[in-house]
Design an enzyme around this catalytic site. Structure first.
Site, mmCIF file in Angstrom:
data_model
loop_
_atom_site.group_PDB
_atom_site.id
_atom_site.type_symbol
_atom_site.label_atom_id
_atom_site.label_comp_id
_atom_site.label_asym_id
_atom_site.label_seq_id
_atom_site.Cartn_x
_atom_site.Cartn_y
_atom_site.Cartn_z
ATOM 1 N N LEU A 86 36.274 32.619 26.642
ATOM 2 C CA LEU A 86 37.154 33.882 26.398
ATOM 3 C C LEU A 86 38.471 33.537 27.271
ATOM 4 O O LEU A 86 38.474 32.841 28.366
ATOM 5 C CB LEU A 86 36.392 35.134 27.144
ATOM 6 C CG LEU A 86 35.841 35.957 26.403
ATOM 7 C CD1 LEU A 86 35.020 37.138 26.918
ATOM 8 C CD2 LEU A 86 36.446 36.642 25.031
ATOM 9 N N ASP A 87 39.789 33.928 26.835
ATOM 10 C CA ASP A 87 40.862 33.593 27.561
ATOM 11 C C ASP A 87 40.692 34.383 28.720
ATOM 12 O O ASP A 87 40.023 35.598 28.795
ATOM 13 C CB ASP A 87 42.238 34.283 26.644
ATOM 14 C CG ASP A 87 42.486 33.268 25.603
ATOM 15 O OD1 ASP A 87 41.903 31.902 25.505
ATOM 16 O OD2 ASP A 87 43.200 33.595 24.719
ATOM 17 N N PRO A 88 41.490 34.069 29.771
ATOM 18 C CA PRO A 88 41.328 34.728 31.424
ATOM 19 C C PRO A 88 41.819 36.186 31.148
ATOM 20 O O PRO A 88 41.252 37.158 31.811
ATOM 21 C CB PRO A 88 42.308 33.847 31.978
ATOM 22 C CG PRO A 88 42.169 32.565 31.549
ATOM 23 C CD PRO A 88 42.302 32.780 30.033
#
Length: 284
Positions: free
Chosen positions: A25-27
């Site tokens: 997941l992207d931050p």
């Protein structure tokens, strides 16, 4: 928080367990992050390519160098659009489409990550990639505190899809510009957010963690299964040797011990005279 940060926190709760995650997941994203424990880490390569579903907010009237709210946002000065335009434009982005990976991504270019080049102010040509958007639906429309239109979307897509690029490209078609301002993954393959635990919840139930762990074989139950009946078969599989498989079998197969637990996963080898199951992972 990055996906690695999540694993690091879980490692503090169960320090002697090998961990891995499926689908980074992207931050800035929230939502479902499937985590593999112990033997399950050896199965990640077989279950991580499944479709994912997201809820995304797309803010119109600006573009971002990262294509999301964390980047440098440049206002376009255009926020008016026709709601009747949006539905056919969303239809254009449904199905198999091409995306150009954003510069702020982990894609490699001549030995470097694109985001490393982007941070140096370098932009390079990227080849488009095919992705599949199974479903793209508008859920709601409203305005943010600055009066910019915000559109909430639900997207079901293949692995490798950049939702922020999708928002950017839709904004280009609308003529307003757009960037992704929020992202939640609600499903990753068979793993849904309704089944998920927050880290705070996980900290409270560490002693009862086993009650919440999905059995090792659940993500593979769409594969055919074979339960061993002889000691010879058990020994052959334990030692990584092939056994006979039912005629007509194909692809991958689950191999079970007579007591019911998953013993191995195997690749089917079919020849005119025989069909074999060759173990590729054995769980001793």
């Amino acid at each position: 928080m990055t996906s690695f940060d999540v694993l690091r926190k879980i490692k503090q709760l169960i320090p002697k367990t090998k961990l891995g995650h499926l689908g980074t997941l992207d931050p800035m994203a929230t939502g479902v992050l499937p985590v593999a424990l112990g033997h399950a880490t050896r199965l990640i390569e077989y279950i991580e390519d499944q479709e994912k579903t997201y809820r995304a907010q797309m803010t119109l009237g600006g573009v971002s160098d990262t294509q999301d709210a964390w980047g440098k946002i440049e206002k376009t000065g255009v926020i008016r659009y026709g709601s009747e335009e949006l539905v056919p434009i969303l239809a254009e982005f449904t199905g198999t489409i091409e995306q150009i990976p954003p510069m702020y991504s982990a894609v490699h270019h001549q030995g470097q990550r694109l985001y490393e080049l982007a941070r140096q102010g370098v932009e390079v040509e990227r080849s488009p990639r095919e992705v599949k958007i199974t479903s793209l639906q508008m859920l709601s429309q409203h305005s943010d505190g600055e009066g910019n239109p915000v559109i909430e979307l639900e997207i079901t897509c293949s692995k490798g899809t950049y939702v922020r690029t999708l928002c950017h490209d839709i904004g280009q078609r609308l003529g307003t510009g757009a960037y992704m301002s929020r992202l939640t993954r609600t499903r990753a393959g068979m793993f849904a957010i309704s089944q998920a635990l927050t880290l705070a919840e996980l900290e409270k139930i560490t002693a009862q963690l086993n009650e919440h762990i999905i059995p090792l074989d659940v993500p593979l139950r769409h594969w055919p299964a074979l339960t061993l009946e002889s000691q010879e078969g058990i020994m052959r599989i334990t030692n990584g040797n092939h056994i006979k498989a039912p005629a007509g079998s194909a692809g991958m197969m689950r191999i079970y011990h007579p007591e019911g637990h998953l013993m191995a996963i195997a690749r089917i080898v079919s020849e005119p005279a025989y069909t074999l199951a060759q173990p590729v992972k054995v769980f001793k």
